[in-house]
Design a protein around this motif. Structure first.
Motif, PDB file in Angstrom:
ATOM      1  N   UNK A   1       0.790  -1.114  -0.050  1.00  0.00           N
ATOM      2  CA  UNK A   1       0.003  -0.144  -0.091  1.00  0.00           C
ATOM      3  C   UNK A   1       1.042   1.229  -0.061  1.00  0.00           C
ATOM      4  N   UNK A   2       0.663   2.080  -0.803  1.00  0.00           N
ATOM      5  CA  UNK A   2       1.596   3.470  -1.101  1.00  0.00           C
ATOM      6  C   UNK A   2       0.844   4.365   0.142  1.00  0.00           C
ATOM      7  N   UNK A   3       1.684   4.506   1.077  1.00  0.00           N
ATOM      8  CA  UNK A   3       1.376   5.314   2.361  1.00  0.00           C
ATOM      9  C   UNK A   3       1.612   6.800   2.230  1.00  0.00           C
ATOM     10  N   UNK A   4       2.803   7.033   1.319  1.00  0.00           N
ATOM     11  CA  UNK A   4       3.286   8.191   1.073  1.00  0.00           C
ATOM     12  C   UNK A   4       3.778   8.412  -0.578  1.00  0.00           C
ATOM     13  N   UNK A   5       3.023   9.469  -1.341  1.00  0.00           N
ATOM     14  CA  UNK A   5       3.307   9.419  -2.702  1.00  0.00           C
ATOM     15  C   UNK A   5       4.756   9.940  -2.970  1.00  0.00           C
ATOM     16  N   UNK A   6       5.382   9.652  -3.835  1.00  0.00           N
ATOM     17  CA  UNK A   6       6.584   9.930  -4.258  1.00  0.00           C
ATOM     18  C   UNK A   6       6.522  11.238  -5.379  1.00  0.00           C
ATOM     19  N   UNK A   7       7.531  12.026  -5.428  1.00  0.00           N
ATOM     20  CA  UNK A   7       7.533  13.149  -6.308  1.00  0.00           C
ATOM     21  C   UNK A   7       8.704  13.265  -7.291  1.00  0.00           C
TER      22      UNK A   7
ATOM     23  N   UNK B   1      10.943   9.645  -2.475  1.00  0.00           N
ATOM     24  CA  UNK B   1      10.177  10.202  -1.664  1.00  0.00           C
ATOM     25  C   UNK B   1       8.859   9.178  -1.273  1.00  0.00           C
ATOM     26  N   UNK B   2       8.855   8.294  -1.976  1.00  0.00           N
ATOM     27  CA  UNK B   2       7.522   7.345  -1.896  1.00  0.00           C
ATOM     28  C   UNK B   2       7.748   6.344  -0.652  1.00  0.00           C
ATOM     29  N   UNK B   3       6.779   5.992   0.201  1.00  0.00           N
ATOM     30  CA  UNK B   3       6.666   5.198   1.214  1.00  0.00           C
ATOM     31  C   UNK B   3       5.923   3.993   0.844  1.00  0.00           C
ATOM     32  N   UNK B   4       6.166   2.774   1.086  1.00  0.00           N
ATOM     33  CA  UNK B   4       5.145   1.763   0.817  1.00  0.00           C
ATOM     34  C   UNK B   4       5.081   0.933   2.205  1.00  0.00           C
TER      35      UNK B   4
ATOM     36  N   UNK C   1      13.901   2.009   5.926  1.00  0.00           N
ATOM     37  CA  UNK C   1      12.988   0.650   6.304  1.00  0.00           C
ATOM     38  C   UNK C   1      12.657   0.522   7.758  1.00  0.00           C
ATOM     39  N   UNK C   2      11.491   0.018   8.153  1.00  0.00           N
ATOM     40  CA  UNK C   2      11.196  -0.492   9.288  1.00  0.00           C
ATOM     41  C   UNK C   2      10.643  -1.887   9.050  1.00  0.00           C
ATOM     42  N   UNK C   3      11.054  -2.788   9.716  1.00  0.00           N
ATOM     43  CA  UNK C   3      10.387  -4.088   9.614  1.00  0.00           C
ATOM     44  C   UNK C   3      10.085  -4.832  10.900  1.00  0.00           C
ATOM     45  N   UNK C   4       9.099  -5.741  11.020  1.00  0.00           N
ATOM     46  CA  UNK C   4       8.801  -6.487  12.215  1.00  0.00           C
ATOM     47  C   UNK C   4       8.195  -7.830  11.654  1.00  0.00           C
ATOM     48  N   UNK C   5       8.411  -8.782  12.725  1.00  0.00           N
ATOM     49  CA  UNK C   5       7.778 -10.121  12.622  1.00  0.00           C
ATOM     50  C   UNK C   5       6.877 -10.241  13.754  1.00  0.00           C
TER      51      UNK C   5
ATOM     52  N   UNK D   1      11.008   2.869   2.199  1.00  0.00           N
ATOM     53  CA  UNK D   1      11.072   4.352   1.759  1.00  0.00           C
ATOM     54  C   UNK D   1      12.242   4.428   0.911  1.00  0.00           C
ATOM     55  N   UNK D   2      11.848   5.083  -0.533  1.00  0.00           N
ATOM     56  CA  UNK D   2      12.966   5.408  -1.549  1.00  0.00           C
ATOM     57  C   UNK D   2      13.086   6.563  -1.090  1.00  0.00           C
ATOM     58  N   UNK D   3      14.415   7.077  -0.498  1.00  0.00           N
ATOM     59  CA  UNK D   3      14.702   8.432   0.027  1.00  0.00           C
ATOM     60  C   UNK D   3      15.563   9.154  -0.907  1.00  0.00           C
ATOM     61  N   UNK D   4      16.466   8.458  -1.577  1.00  0.00           N
ATOM     62  CA  UNK D   4      17.043   9.172  -2.749  1.00  0.00           C
ATOM     63  C   UNK D   4      17.920   8.280  -3.831  1.00  0.00           C
ATOM     64  N   UNK D   5      17.914   9.195  -4.846  1.00  0.00           N
ATOM     65  CA  UNK D   5      18.585   8.547  -6.167  1.00  0.00           C
ATOM     66  C   UNK D   5      19.971   9.240  -6.321  1.00  0.00           C
ATOM     67  N   UNK D   6      20.798   8.948  -5.792  1.00  0.00           N
ATOM     68  CA  UNK D   6      22.159  10.099  -5.911  1.00  0.00           C
ATOM     69  C   UNK D   6      22.324  10.434  -7.540  1.00  0.00           C
TER      70      UNK D   6
END
Length: 198
Positions: A77-83, A142-145, A97-101, A180-185
């Motif tokens: 689910x896209x929870x923050x749109x990337x631009x 900028x997108x978060x899923x 990222x953040x992950x849980x079990x 989250x895709x934070x950057x593409x240097x």
């Protein structure tokens, strides 16, 4: 067949103690991934991912653009749109990222000042779990899923042994993820604009 699968998934997730369960202790609540949702929202997300409506089992249209399932079974689910730019194979990418079990967080760099830098590779060729490489080429800066990564796309048959403060993850266990895709240097528009000015 699809309806039976959705009903089985709903029953499983309604009774399991996962990141989406409302009956956790206060300390577990603090350590769970912030992608918690009500059971109704989660059932809706699973239904959309399976291509059916939770109410009428007909095709859904409302959330089709923000929710889905990859060809390898990663539900998202896209929870923050990337631009920004879209990631492509071969790109250097900065991710958080953040992950849980089962509601217990075992990796969390979502709020870290610097992202983790990695090369976008085909699924199965990079150092992180396969599920990340499955969704990354479809994400924008900028997108978060929010994702549910199936066992085969997470730690697979081997699972993951316990380590200090981190649970053992059994073979083929599903993992809850926020990516989250934070950057593409080299691809950020501000950097491109600065280079054009010189």
């Amino acid at each position: 067949k699809m309806v039976a699968r959705v009903i089985a998934l709903v029953a499983l997730f309604s009774t399991a103690t996962t990141a989406f369960s409302p009956t956790r202790t206060a300390s577990m609540r603090r350590s769970t991934v912030s992608m918690e949702a009500s059971r109704r929202d989660f059932v809706s997300a699973i239904s959309v991912a399976a291509g059916v409506s939770a109410v009428g089992f007909g095709p859904t249209a409302a959330s089709a653009a923000t929710e889905g399932v990859t060809k390898n079974g990663v539900q998202y689910r896209i929870i923050k749109e990337g631009k920004g730019e879209k990631a492509r194979l071969g790109d250097l990418a900065g991710v958080r990222f953040k992950c849980a079990y089962k509601g217990v967080v075992f990796d969390d760099i979502l709020e870290a000042p610097e992202p983790y830098f990695m090369r976008v590779t085909p699924v199965g060729e990079g150092p992180l779990i396969k599920g990340i490489y499955d969704v990354l080429p479809d994400m924008k800066v900028g997108e978060q899923r929010q994702m549910i990564v199936p066992g085969a796309m997470a730690f697979g048959e081997k699972g993951r042994p316990p380590s200090p403060g981190k649970p053992r993850i059994p073979p083929n266990a599903d993992i809850d993820y926020i990516l989250e895709l934070s950057a593409l240097p080299g691809k950020e528009q501000e950097l491109i604009d600065l280079m054009d000015e010189e």
